[in-house]
Design a protein around this motif. Structure first.
Motif, PDB file in Angstrom:
ATOM      1  N   ASP A  32      50.989  32.283  42.144  1.00 56.25           N
ATOM      2  CA  ASP A  32      50.889  33.680  42.576  1.00 56.25           C
ATOM      3  C   ASP A  32      49.448  34.039  42.937  1.00 56.25           C
ATOM      4  N   LYS A  33      48.495  33.609  42.119  1.00 55.38           N
ATOM      5  CA  LYS A  33      47.069  33.890  42.405  1.00 55.38           C
ATOM      6  C   LYS A  33      46.637  33.173  43.689  1.00 55.38           C
ATOM      7  N   TYR A  34      47.139  31.966  43.889  1.00 61.82           N
ATOM      8  CA  TYR A  34      46.844  31.196  45.101  1.00 61.82           C
ATOM      9  C   TYR A  34      47.306  31.976  46.338  1.00 61.82           C
ATOM     10  N   GLU A  36      47.867  35.244  46.506  1.00 60.32           N
ATOM     11  CA  GLU A  36      47.055  36.463  46.634  1.00 60.32           C
ATOM     12  C   GLU A  36      45.715  36.175  47.311  1.00 60.32           C
ATOM     13  N   GLN A  37      45.079  35.068  46.940  1.00 64.06           N
ATOM     14  CA  GLN A  37      43.795  34.714  47.550  1.00 64.06           C
ATOM     15  C   GLN A  37      43.959  34.309  49.011  1.00 64.06           C
ATOM     16  N   LYS A  38      45.041  33.628  49.300  1.00 67.14           N
ATOM     17  CA  LYS A  38      45.277  33.160  50.666  1.00 67.14           C
ATOM     18  C   LYS A  38      45.531  34.323  51.636  1.00 67.14           C
ATOM     19  N   TYR A  39      46.274  35.331  51.165  1.00 63.93           N
ATOM     20  CA  TYR A  39      46.671  36.436  52.039  1.00 63.93           C
ATOM     21  C   TYR A  39      45.881  37.730  51.788  1.00 63.93           C
ATOM     22  N   PHE A  40      44.938  37.696  50.849  1.00 61.40           N
ATOM     23  CA  PHE A  40      44.109  38.860  50.548  1.00 61.40           C
ATOM     24  C   PHE A  40      44.933  40.091  50.189  1.00 61.40           C
ATOM     25  N   LYS A  41      46.041  39.865  49.501  1.00 56.49           N
ATOM     26  CA  LYS A  41      46.913  40.944  49.047  1.00 56.49           C
ATOM     27  C   LYS A  41      47.478  40.557  47.689  1.00 56.49           C
ATOM     28  N   THR A  42      47.791  41.562  46.868  1.00 54.35           N
ATOM     29  CA  THR A  42      48.464  41.267  45.605  1.00 54.35           C
ATOM     30  C   THR A  42      49.940  40.971  45.894  1.00 54.35           C
TER      31      THR A  42
END
Length: 169
Positions: A32-34, A36-42
């Motif tokens: 999930d964190k991966y 979020e970082q990839k798409y710049f969204k939670t």
């Protein structure tokens, strides 16, 4: 070595993943964190703005990416195993471990968790147990495709390490 940790929210995938990562001296990825970082969204933003179907496509793509990494422990989101060919991807890439914790214990952990979880927001303890039981009924057939199932209230990192060692002999 690649290990994928699966199970219902609150079963300890991320906590176990961090402990295993340290113990085995390999990278740890919370899927999930991966994402979020990839798409710049939670994750909640992706769900709200793009819908679950789009999130699941992003999740599948991210899972396939991390399945290519070497020496990694991956904690998936609770729903990841239930979509597309995700279980096959994980089972083919490495060792998939289902952390099977009973509904009452999951409810206890989730109620006391500091992590905001939109799916369970506002549910009483009784409603939460019923919700978890209903969701597990749907998800268990996917989870049980894991090559390794560890069941219990407290699953120790040593148990996972033992399974990894048993399979690499």
């Amino acid at each position: 070595m690649k290990v994928f940790l699966i199970g219902y929210m609150g079963c300890g995938k991320s906590t176990m993943g961090r402990k295993l990562s340290e113990r085995l001296d390999v990278a740890f990825i919370d899927l999930d964190k991966y994402i979020e970082q990839k798409y710049f969204k939670t994750i909640p933003q992706i769900f709200e703005e793009e819908g679950e179907a789009e999130f699941r496509l992003k999740e599948q793509a991210a899972l396939k990416e991390v399945a290519e990494f070497d020496d990694v422990i991956v904690a998936t989101g609770g729903g990841a195993p239930c979509f597309f060919d995700n279980m096959e991807v994980m089972n083919q890439a490495g060792l998939c471990v289902f952390l099977d914790v009973d509904a009452e214990e999951l409810a206890h952990r989730l109620i006391h968790s500091k992590t905001e979880r939109p799916l369970i927001k506002g549910k009483s303890p009784e409603e939460l147990v019923d919700f978890i039981l209903e969701m597990m009924k749907k998800r268990r057939p996917f989870y049980e495709k894991a090559r390794c199932v560890l069941k219990g209230k407290e699953i120790a990192p040593e148990q996972v390490v033992a399974e990894i060692e048993k399979r690499s002999e």
